[in-house]
Each structure stands twice: as structure tokens, then as C-alpha cells.
Write an enzyme that holds these catalytic residues in place. Structure first.
Site, short mmCIF file in Angstrom:
data_model
loop_
_atom_site.label_atom_id
_atom_site.label_comp_id
_atom_site.label_asym_id
_atom_site.label_seq_id
_atom_site.Cartn_x
_atom_site.Cartn_y
_atom_site.Cartn_z
N LEU A 1 23.29 2.61 72.84
CA LEU A 1 23.30 3.11 71.46
C LEU A 1 24.60 2.76 70.74
O LEU A 1 24.56 2.27 69.60
CB LEU A 1 23.02 4.61 71.45
CG LEU A 1 22.94 5.29 70.08
CD1 LEU A 1 21.90 4.64 69.18
CD2 LEU A 1 22.66 6.78 70.25
N THR B 1 21.71 9.87 78.53
CA THR B 1 21.94 9.35 79.87
C THR B 1 23.16 8.41 79.84
O THR B 1 23.53 7.91 78.77
CB THR B 1 20.69 8.63 80.42
OG1 THR B 1 20.33 7.59 79.51
CG2 THR B 1 19.53 9.62 80.58
N THR C 1 24.37 5.15 80.72
CA THR C 1 24.43 3.81 80.12
C THR C 1 23.94 3.84 78.68
O THR C 1 24.49 3.18 77.81
CB THR C 1 23.61 2.81 80.95
OG1 THR C 1 24.16 2.77 82.27
CG2 THR C 1 23.65 1.42 80.35
N CYS C 2 22.92 4.63 78.43
CA CYS C 2 22.36 4.73 77.08
C CYS C 2 23.40 5.27 76.09
O CYS C 2 23.51 4.77 74.96
CB CYS C 2 21.12 5.62 77.08
SG CYS C 2 19.87 5.12 78.28
N SER C 3 24.16 6.27 76.51
CA SER C 3 25.15 6.90 75.63
C SER C 3 26.47 6.16 75.57
O SER C 3 27.16 6.20 74.55
CB SER C 3 25.41 8.34 76.09
OG SER C 3 24.27 9.14 75.87
#
Length: 161
Positions: free
Chosen positions: A54, A46, A48-50
Site C-alpha cells: 500500500l 498485514t 508486507t501489505c502495510s
């Protein structure tokens, strides 16, 4: 009820992405006798996650271990195959950040940190958070407000160590 500082991490079975494929792992094995920097995301791949979450922990992993963290772990309500593919796409070795799948969301619900993402076609997912866990006990807990990315970052966690 939501997990609080001072609470023991609940016992659950997660699935760890490894170079040899998915492997069941108990939370006792992940957290017992170690200092763990755990961060959770609503979904692998997703935006923001990517783009931020992370990569921030990838960039600051050595800073975290330099401050006494034994394990950096990422958790999502995804399966271990997805978590492994996400790590590969980010250039993260399986020993650098432990990628944990909570495919059914059992651990996330036990923590009281699930969220309803059905409006986005994602079902039940994890809230975005980070925590420092020492020998199975939550020492710091940083839960984001919906749509935000501030307190769960690696940079913020570094200020807590």
C-alpha cells in the site's frame, strides 16, 4: 480458471470505503471507461501489505496518474470498515486510492485469484497481485508467487505503462 490478459473483469459488487462509510459499488462502475491500476493484498494491516504494498502505491500514485491511470484501487478480502481504517492509518485519502472490500471473496474467486490462508487463521483470501485494466479489460496481470513481493509493486507497474 484464473483471469488472463485480454479477459473482461467479471461483474460483481464490492464495497468501497468512503468518508461517509461503506458504499456498494459494481465492478462495472469501477472499471468502465477508465484505466485502473488495481492491486490486491492478502489482508489489510498485514506486514508486507502495510509496510510495502500500500505505501508503494501511495508514494507512486501521481506517477501512475501521470502515465494515464485514472484510478488507483486497492482490493482485499476484508470489509470496507477495515479497508477505511487501514487507509486512515496509512494517511491515505479516500479519493487518493479507492479502497475496495471484497468481504465474501466473491470477486476474488471469480478472478480465480483466491488462496487458502486458513493455516494463518485468515480463511480464504486474495493472492497478492496487481493489474492494469482499461475499460474493463485486463491489459497487464502480475501475480506474485507465494511469499514474494516483486511483480505486484507500484514500481513494477510503472514499467508496464
Amino acid at each position: 480458471m484464473t483471469v488472463q490478459i485480454g479477459d473482461r473483469i467479471p461483474s460483481a459488487t464490492l464495497t468501497r470505503a468512503t468518508d461517509d462509510g461503506p458504499r456498494p459499488v459494481s465492478t462495472d462502475d469501477v472499471f468502465a471507461g477508465k484505466t485502473v491500476a488495481l492491486f490486491a493484498v492478502p489482508g489489510a494491516f498485514t506486514p508486507t501489505c502495510s509496510a510495502k504494498h500500500l505505501p508503494g502505491f501511495k508514494d507512486h500514485r501521481e506517477d501512475l496518474t501521470g502515465k494515464g491511470v485514472d484510478t488507483v484501487a486497492c482490493l482485499s478480502v476484508n470489509d470496507a470498515f477495515v479497508m477505511g481504517a487501514w487507509a486512515d492509518s496509512q494517511g491515505i485519502g479516500m479519493d487518493d486510492i479507492v479502497m475496495l472490500g471484497d468481504g465474501n471473496g466473491d470477486f476474488t474467486r471469480a478472478l480465480g485469484l483466491s488462496m487458502d490462508a486458513k493455516g494463518y487463521g485468515m480463511g480464504e483470501r486474495s493472492q497478492r497481485y496487481s493489474m492494469i485494466v482499461r475499460d474493463g479489460v485486463v491489459e497487464q496481470l502480475n501475480v506474485e508467487q507465494p511469499g514474494e513481493f516483486k511483480v505486484s509493486s507500484a514500481e513494477h507497474m510503472l514499467t508496464q505503462l
